[in-house]
Scaffold this active site. Structure first.
Site, PDB file in Angstrom:
ATOM      1  N   HIS A 161     -11.394 -16.119  14.614  1.00  0.00           N
ATOM      2  CA  HIS A 161     -11.188 -16.966  15.798  1.00  0.00           C
ATOM      3  C   HIS A 161     -10.008 -17.902  15.523  1.00  0.00           C
ATOM      4  O   HIS A 161      -9.812 -18.347  14.386  1.00  0.00           O
ATOM      5  CB  HIS A 161     -12.461 -17.765  16.087  1.00  0.00           C
ATOM      6  CG  HIS A 161     -12.430 -18.455  17.412  1.00  0.00           C
ATOM      7  ND1 HIS A 161     -11.724 -19.620  17.620  1.00  0.00           N
ATOM      8  CD2 HIS A 161     -12.978 -18.132  18.604  1.00  0.00           C
ATOM      9  CE1 HIS A 161     -11.851 -19.983  18.895  1.00  0.00           C
ATOM     10  NE2 HIS A 161     -12.610 -19.093  19.510  1.00  0.00           N
ATOM     11  N   GLU A 185      -7.279 -13.465  22.661  1.00  0.00           N
ATOM     12  CA  GLU A 185      -7.487 -14.853  23.065  1.00  0.00           C
ATOM     13  C   GLU A 185      -6.196 -15.632  22.845  1.00  0.00           C
ATOM     14  O   GLU A 185      -5.946 -16.103  21.711  1.00  0.00           O
ATOM     15  CB  GLU A 185      -8.605 -15.491  22.231  1.00  0.00           C
ATOM     16  CG  GLU A 185      -9.945 -14.819  22.383  1.00  0.00           C
ATOM     17  CD  GLU A 185     -11.081 -15.792  22.094  1.00  0.00           C
ATOM     18  OE1 GLU A 185     -11.911 -15.990  22.988  1.00  0.00           O
ATOM     19  OE2 GLU A 185     -11.116 -16.367  20.994  1.00  0.00           O
ATOM     20  N   GLY A 238     -10.217 -23.163  25.707  1.00  0.00           N
ATOM     21  CA  GLY A 238     -10.747 -24.509  25.912  1.00  0.00           C
ATOM     22  C   GLY A 238      -9.832 -25.426  26.699  1.00  0.00           C
ATOM     23  O   GLY A 238     -10.044 -26.633  26.740  1.00  0.00           O
ATOM     24  N   GLY A 245     -16.279 -19.168  25.622  1.00  0.00           N
ATOM     25  CA  GLY A 245     -16.598 -20.375  24.860  1.00  0.00           C
ATOM     26  C   GLY A 245     -17.393 -21.355  25.700  1.00  0.00           C
ATOM     27  O   GLY A 245     -18.600 -21.208  25.898  1.00  0.00           O
ATOM     28  N   GLY A 246     -16.702 -22.350  26.228  1.00  0.00           N
ATOM     29  CA  GLY A 246     -17.358 -23.441  26.957  1.00  0.00           C
ATOM     30  C   GLY A 246     -18.366 -22.982  27.998  1.00  0.00           C
ATOM     31  O   GLY A 246     -19.477 -23.531  28.089  1.00  0.00           O
ATOM     32  N   GLU A 269      -9.576 -20.901  16.027  1.00  0.00           N
ATOM     33  CA  GLU A 269      -9.939 -22.193  15.420  1.00  0.00           C
ATOM     34  C   GLU A 269     -10.101 -22.045  13.909  1.00  0.00           C
ATOM     35  O   GLU A 269      -9.761 -22.951  13.144  1.00  0.00           O
ATOM     36  CB  GLU A 269     -11.215 -22.744  16.091  1.00  0.00           C
ATOM     37  CG  GLU A 269     -10.920 -23.225  17.508  1.00  0.00           C
ATOM     38  CD  GLU A 269     -12.088 -23.168  18.476  1.00  0.00           C
ATOM     39  OE1 GLU A 269     -13.241 -23.012  18.044  1.00  0.00           O
ATOM     40  OE2 GLU A 269     -11.833 -23.278  19.698  1.00  0.00           O
ATOM     41  N   ASN A 278     -19.632 -17.613  22.790  1.00  0.00           N
ATOM     42  CA  ASN A 278     -19.344 -18.282  21.521  1.00  0.00           C
ATOM     43  C   ASN A 278     -19.714 -19.755  21.700  1.00  0.00           C
ATOM     44  O   ASN A 278     -18.983 -20.500  22.350  1.00  0.00           O
ATOM     45  CB  ASN A 278     -17.849 -18.130  21.185  1.00  0.00           C
ATOM     46  CG  ASN A 278     -17.439 -18.958  19.989  1.00  0.00           C
ATOM     47  OD1 ASN A 278     -18.292 -19.428  19.228  1.00  0.00           O
ATOM     48  ND2 ASN A 278     -16.136 -19.132  19.803  1.00  0.00           N
ATOM     49  N   TRP A 279     -20.853 -20.119  21.134  1.00  0.00           N
ATOM     50  CA  TRP A 279     -21.330 -21.501  21.311  1.00  0.00           C
ATOM     51  C   TRP A 279     -20.490 -22.502  20.517  1.00  0.00           C
ATOM     52  O   TRP A 279     -20.634 -23.700  20.679  1.00  0.00           O
ATOM     53  CB  TRP A 279     -22.781 -21.615  20.857  1.00  0.00           C
ATOM     54  CG  TRP A 279     -23.802 -20.991  21.772  1.00  0.00           C
ATOM     55  CD1 TRP A 279     -23.577 -20.201  22.865  1.00  0.00           C
ATOM     56  CD2 TRP A 279     -25.230 -21.114  21.663  1.00  0.00           C
ATOM     57  NE1 TRP A 279     -24.762 -19.829  23.446  1.00  0.00           N
ATOM     58  CE2 TRP A 279     -25.795 -20.371  22.726  1.00  0.00           C
ATOM     59  CE3 TRP A 279     -26.076 -21.768  20.773  1.00  0.00           C
ATOM     60  CZ2 TRP A 279     -27.176 -20.280  22.911  1.00  0.00           C
ATOM     61  CZ3 TRP A 279     -27.452 -21.664  20.954  1.00  0.00           C
ATOM     62  CH2 TRP A 279     -27.997 -20.933  22.020  1.00  0.00           C
ATOM     63  N   LYS A 280     -19.676 -22.015  19.596  1.00  0.00           N
ATOM     64  CA  LYS A 280     -18.927 -22.883  18.676  1.00  0.00           C
ATOM     65  C   LYS A 280     -19.918 -23.821  17.959  1.00  0.00           C
ATOM     66  O   LYS A 280     -21.091 -23.455  17.792  1.00  0.00           O
ATOM     67  CB  LYS A 280     -17.830 -23.653  19.407  1.00  0.00           C
ATOM     68  CG  LYS A 280     -16.967 -22.748  20.277  1.00  0.00           C
ATOM     69  CD  LYS A 280     -15.664 -23.373  20.632  1.00  0.00           C
ATOM     70  CE  LYS A 280     -14.974 -22.551  21.699  1.00  0.00           C
ATOM     71  NZ  LYS A 280     -13.551 -22.789  21.745  1.00  0.00           N
ATOM     72  N   SER A 310     -10.717 -19.663  28.600  1.00  0.00           N
ATOM     73  CA  SER A 310     -11.017 -20.319  29.883  1.00  0.00           C
ATOM     74  C   SER A 310     -11.516 -19.345  30.955  1.00  0.00           C
ATOM     75  O   SER A 310     -11.157 -19.467  32.132  1.00  0.00           O
ATOM     76  CB  SER A 310      -9.783 -21.105  30.378  1.00  0.00           C
ATOM     77  OG  SER A 310      -9.476 -22.135  29.460  1.00  0.00           O
TER      78      SER A 310
HETATM   79  C1  PEP Z   1     -13.456 -19.187  22.647  1.00  0.00           C
HETATM   80  O1  PEP Z   1     -13.832 -20.157  21.998  1.00  0.00           O
HETATM   81  O2  PEP Z   1     -13.417 -18.072  22.105  1.00  0.00           O
HETATM   82  C2  PEP Z   1     -13.070 -19.371  24.045  1.00  0.00           C
HETATM   83  C3  PEP Z   1     -12.555 -18.364  24.694  1.00  0.00           C
HETATM   84  O3  PEP Z   1     -13.284 -20.622  24.568  1.00  0.00           O
HETATM   85  P1  PEP Z   1     -13.178 -21.035  26.128  1.00  0.00           P
HETATM   86  O4  PEP Z   1     -13.891 -19.976  26.923  1.00  0.00           O
HETATM   87  O5  PEP Z   1     -13.865 -22.363  26.196  1.00  0.00           O
HETATM   88  O6  PEP Z   1     -11.724 -21.097  26.456  1.00  0.00           O
END
Ligand code: PEP
Length: 250
Positions: A89, A161, A167, A226-227, A91, A9-11, A205
């Site tokens: 998600h 999640e 994040g 994500g990241g 967010e 997930n590039w966000k 994470s």
């Molecule tokens: C996400 O945005 O779905 C996510 C899991 O982010 P991260 O891996 O950065 O915690």
């Protein structure tokens, strides 16, 4: 047997030049499904560059077409060859006030166009501390089940999640993930969904150094990343960890 899936997930990150480097560095990994969920403006670029890796988006409208300024429909993203659409998600739930039923309708809109919805669920830290994890999951899944039906939900992917792990660099522990994924699968089964068919990803994470132990869990069918999906080497190392876990169950 469920095949592991690692979805990036590039966000709201990227640039044409930066994406080029990242996409060029990605390559399929044997034994595991890989997807990258990019911002809409980069769909054409990613569709052209990806080979053996699926394309996805991070949200989709519940509507098909018409006077919905700013919305992007599943019909549109399907034209780019998208296979997945993340919906719900945390967010989007928190920052854009998306509601449970709306998320269910978005998942239905994705399914109607042949996209697999990746439905995100998970509790806040306060909810975990109040021991409300299962209640939250039930609150989030019940409307999705009502809208998709048991067969629709069985074809979706779920992503557990925990909000406090996204994040933050603070992943849920192996024991917390094992317990929650088992509870999700049990909830599905007790509501008439063919739970053994449903892929349940973990997100929050995930990095190369914790992926292996998380993906080795029976009820963890891969990850939503994500990241770490923005760094080719890290993302591919996570995909390889999924492949190792997959080979252990074959
Ligand atoms: C996400 O945005 O779905 C996510 C899991 O982010 P991260 O891996 O950065 O915690």
């Amino acid at each position: 047997m469920r095949k592991k899936l690692v979805a990036g997930n590039w966000k709201m990150n990227g640039s044409l030049a930066g994406n080029r480097k990242l996409l060029d560095a990605l390559a399929p990994v044997d034994g595991v499904d890989i997807a990258v969920c990019v911002p809409y403006p980069y769909l054409a670029q990613a569709a052209e560059k990806l080979d053996g890796i699926d394309l996805g988006v991070q949200d989709v409208s519940e509507f098909t077409a018409g006077a919905y300024t700013g919305e992007v429909s599943a019909v549109m993203v399907a034209e780019f060859g998208c296979a997945y659409a993340i919906v719900g998600h945390s967010e989007r739930r928190a920052l854009f006030r998306e509601g449970e039923a709306e998320i269910g309708r978005k998942a239905a809109a994705a399914l109607a166009q042949g996209l697999v919805p990746i439905v995100c669920i998970g509790e806040t830290l306060a909810e975990r501390e109040a021991e409300r994890v299962v209640a939250v999951i039930e609150r989030q899944l019940a409307p999705v089940l009502e809208i998709l039906g048991a067969e629709g939900l069985a074809t979706a992917v779920l992503a557990y999640e925990p909000v406090w792990a996204i994040g933050t660099g603070r992943s849920a522990t192996v024991a917390q993930v094992a317990e929650t994924h088992a509870a999700i699968r049990a909830w599905l089964a007790s509501h008439g969904v063919a739970s053994e068919r449903v892929k349940i990803l973990y997100g929050g994470s995930v990095k190369a150094d914790n992926a292996r132990e998380l993906f080795a869990l029976d009820d963890v069918d891969g990850g939503l990343i994500g990241g770490a999906s923005l760094i080719a080497e890290e993302f591919l190392a996570i995909c390889r960890a999924a492949a190792v876990a997959q080979s252990c169950i074959e």
